[in-house]
Design an enzyme around this catalytic site. Sequence first.
Site, PDB file in Angstrom:
ATOM      1  N   LYS A 126       2.790  -3.171   5.811  1.00  0.00           N
ATOM      2  CA  LYS A 126       3.021  -3.112   4.441  1.00  0.00           C
ATOM      3  C   LYS A 126       4.287  -2.818   4.182  1.00  0.00           C
ATOM      4  O   LYS A 126       4.765  -3.227   2.994  1.00  0.00           O
ATOM      5  CB  LYS A 126       2.019  -1.987   3.859  1.00  0.00           C
ATOM      6  CG  LYS A 126       0.585  -2.365   3.739  1.00  0.00           C
ATOM      7  CD  LYS A 126       0.059  -3.508   3.201  1.00  0.00           C
ATOM      8  CE  LYS A 126      -1.279  -3.810   3.143  1.00  0.00           C
ATOM      9  NZ  LYS A 126      -1.737  -5.111   2.310  1.00  0.00           N
TER      10      LYS A 126
ATOM     11  N   TYR B 277      -0.678  -0.939  10.114  1.00  0.00           N
ATOM     12  CA  TYR B 277      -1.012  -1.342   8.670  1.00  0.00           C
ATOM     13  C   TYR B 277       0.254  -0.784   7.996  1.00  0.00           C
ATOM     14  O   TYR B 277       0.755  -1.579   7.286  1.00  0.00           O
ATOM     15  CB  TYR B 277      -2.030  -0.574   8.177  1.00  0.00           C
ATOM     16  CG  TYR B 277      -2.632  -0.910   6.772  1.00  0.00           C
ATOM     17  CD1 TYR B 277      -3.453  -1.911   6.455  1.00  0.00           C
ATOM     18  CD2 TYR B 277      -2.517   0.014   5.871  1.00  0.00           C
ATOM     19  CE1 TYR B 277      -3.638  -2.135   5.269  1.00  0.00           C
ATOM     20  CE2 TYR B 277      -2.789  -0.081   4.599  1.00  0.00           C
ATOM     21  CZ  TYR B 277      -3.432  -1.085   4.215  1.00  0.00           C
ATOM     22  OH  TYR B 277      -4.012  -1.197   2.906  1.00  0.00           O
TER      23      TYR B 277
ATOM     24  N   SER C 222       1.055  -1.210   0.067  1.00  0.00           N
ATOM     25  CA  SER C 222       0.030  -0.071  -0.056  1.00  0.00           C
ATOM     26  C   SER C 222       1.118   1.343   0.032  1.00  0.00           C
ATOM     27  O   SER C 222       1.817   1.056   0.474  1.00  0.00           O
ATOM     28  CB  SER C 222      -0.681  -0.097   1.307  1.00  0.00           C
ATOM     29  OG  SER C 222      -1.466   1.285   1.343  1.00  0.00           O
TER      30      SER C 222
HETATM   31  P1  NAP Z   1     -11.210  -5.688   0.872  1.00  0.00           P
HETATM   32  O1  NAP Z   1     -12.361  -5.395  -0.038  1.00  0.00           O
HETATM   33  O2  NAP Z   1     -11.691  -5.541   2.443  1.00  0.00           O
HETATM   34  O3  NAP Z   1     -11.000  -7.356   0.750  1.00  0.00           O
HETATM   35  C1  NAP Z   1     -10.240  -8.041   1.630  1.00  0.00           C
HETATM   36  C2  NAP Z   1      -9.878  -9.435   1.226  1.00  0.00           C
HETATM   37  O4  NAP Z   1      -9.079 -10.264   2.307  1.00  0.00           O
HETATM   38  C3  NAP Z   1     -11.265 -10.194   1.227  1.00  0.00           C
HETATM   39  O5  NAP Z   1     -11.467 -11.123   0.137  1.00  0.00           O
HETATM   40  C4  NAP Z   1     -11.332 -10.735   2.755  1.00  0.00           C
HETATM   41  O6  NAP Z   1     -12.033 -12.024   2.776  1.00  0.00           O
HETATM   42  C5  NAP Z   1      -9.718 -11.352   2.618  1.00  0.00           C
HETATM   43  N1  NAP Z   1      -9.374 -11.448   3.858  1.00  0.00           N
HETATM   44  C6  NAP Z   1      -9.419 -10.648   5.101  1.00  0.00           C
HETATM   45  N2  NAP Z   1      -8.667 -11.176   6.278  1.00  0.00           N
HETATM   46  C7  NAP Z   1      -8.508 -12.436   5.852  1.00  0.00           C
HETATM   47  C8  NAP Z   1      -7.870 -13.698   6.588  1.00  0.00           C
HETATM   48  N3  NAP Z   1      -7.586 -13.381   7.843  1.00  0.00           N
HETATM   49  N4  NAP Z   1      -7.676 -14.599   5.841  1.00  0.00           N
HETATM   50  C9  NAP Z   1      -7.990 -14.944   4.507  1.00  0.00           C
HETATM   51  N5  NAP Z   1      -8.718 -13.872   4.122  1.00  0.00           N
HETATM   52  C10 NAP Z   1      -8.820 -12.572   4.469  1.00  0.00           C
HETATM   53  O7  NAP Z   1      -9.620  -5.154   0.674  1.00  0.00           O
HETATM   54  P2  NAP Z   1      -9.171  -4.401  -0.806  1.00  0.00           P
HETATM   55  O8  NAP Z   1      -9.794  -3.136  -0.779  1.00  0.00           O
HETATM   56  O9  NAP Z   1      -9.740  -5.551  -1.852  1.00  0.00           O
HETATM   57  O10 NAP Z   1      -7.692  -4.795  -0.319  1.00  0.00           O
HETATM   58  C11 NAP Z   1      -6.985  -5.927  -0.970  1.00  0.00           C
HETATM   59  C12 NAP Z   1      -5.409  -5.651  -0.558  1.00  0.00           C
HETATM   60  O11 NAP Z   1      -5.056  -4.237  -1.171  1.00  0.00           O
HETATM   61  C13 NAP Z   1      -5.373  -5.612   1.167  1.00  0.00           C
HETATM   62  O12 NAP Z   1      -4.112  -6.111   1.330  1.00  0.00           O
HETATM   63  C14 NAP Z   1      -5.196  -3.926   1.152  1.00  0.00           C
HETATM   64  O13 NAP Z   1      -4.699  -3.914   2.491  1.00  0.00           O
HETATM   65  C15 NAP Z   1      -4.495  -3.642   0.010  1.00  0.00           C
HETATM   66  N6  NAP Z   1      -4.859  -2.185  -0.349  1.00  0.00           N
HETATM   67  C16 NAP Z   1      -6.131  -1.711  -0.688  1.00  0.00           C
HETATM   68  C17 NAP Z   1      -6.155  -0.463  -1.084  1.00  0.00           C
HETATM   69  C18 NAP Z   1      -7.607   0.208  -1.258  1.00  0.00           C
HETATM   70  O14 NAP Z   1      -7.731   1.324  -1.321  1.00  0.00           O
HETATM   71  N7  NAP Z   1      -8.626  -0.619  -1.269  1.00  0.00           N
HETATM   72  C19 NAP Z   1      -5.099   0.682  -1.143  1.00  0.00           C
HETATM   73  C20 NAP Z   1      -3.988   0.026  -0.698  1.00  0.00           C
HETATM   74  C21 NAP Z   1      -3.728  -1.307  -0.490  1.00  0.00           C
HETATM   75  P3  NAP Z   1     -12.765 -12.712   3.889  1.00  0.00           P
HETATM   76  O15 NAP Z   1     -13.172 -11.380   4.676  1.00  0.00           O
HETATM   77  O16 NAP Z   1     -14.107 -13.254   3.250  1.00  0.00           O
HETATM   78  O17 NAP Z   1     -12.040 -13.412   4.655  1.00  0.00           O
END
Ligand code: NAP
Length: 246
Positions: free
Chosen positions: A157, A153, A140
């Site tokens: 990261k 976080y 991130s």
């Molecule tokens: P999201 O919509 O909240 O989805 C998170 C995913 O991770 C879900 O599939 C969730 O599935 C899974 N998960 C969470 N805890 C878990 C665990 N203990 N074991 C297995 N699966 C788990 O998040 P997103 O926005 O798509 O983000 C995806 C990645 O990108 C993350 O690493 C996040 O930090 C990174 N990121 C996102 C953004 C952004 O703006 N969205 C920015 C920078 C980085 P379940 O809850 O069903 O287990």
Amino acid sequence: MSETRVAVVTGASRGIGRAIALRLAKDGRHVVLVSRSAAPLAEVKSAIEDGGGEASVCAVDVGERAAWGAAIEGIAKERGRLDILVNNAGITRDNLSLRMSDEEWDEVIAVNLTSAFVAIRAAARSMMKQRFGRIVNIASTSGLVGNAGQANYAAAKSGLLGLSKTIARELGGKGITCNVVAPGFIQTDMTANLGEEITDKVKDAMAIKRLGEAGDIAAAVAYVTSDEAGFLTGQVIAVDGGMTMC
Ligand code: NAP
């Protein structure tokens, strides 16, 4: 042994992970979909199969070290190979540092950082035998430049950067690459409740004046995990609309 490359994508039930899974399947990979519950993964599997792709489901908590390591070994054994690993699952437990509890710290480090190390250690055995592997850790921009309220976080990261560069050095000679894709603000459940004021400020800080979409990250992951990206390793690719440029 099947010729189809096998890709494991964590956090594949929604958001960025779902988009990565759909894209890798479209590119001809068999995608193993990982998150905690089977039901949302079954929906993603159907979407992939409807598009003519191949997928299977593995419901496991990646924060549970022993279960997660065993799951990766099981996938490699069952499918006979493991070519691509995308450590995407992530959570936030935001709080100002002085108020942050041990639980908030530990949970985020376990799910966002330790799980990636556990998966890489377990997957590397198959990749080394194959003399081919593509590992991508989803970090991130918070891990690049910090973010108030996200000490846990941002540390996790940022930790992925050191982990990835070290793995790149340790395993590069075996045909295995390891890179980081660092998203900026992407429209998913994780960023759904930011509010208009913050969203406008974020857009203003970007060269490209829009929030990212999950597909923007999936496109970067598709290239980094492709066969032709064999000379790209140890890199941090910020897909953030030009927000950080560092
Ligand atoms: P999201 O919509 O909240 O989805 C998170 C995913 O991770 C879900 O599939 C969730 O599935 C899974 N998960 C969470 N805890 C878990 C665990 N203990 N074991 C297995 N699966 C788990 O998040 P997103 O926005 O798509 O983000 C995806 C990645 O990108 C993350 O690493 C996040 O930090 C990174 N990121 C996102 C953004 C952004 O703006 N969205 C920015 C920078 C980085 P379940 O809850 O069903 O287990």
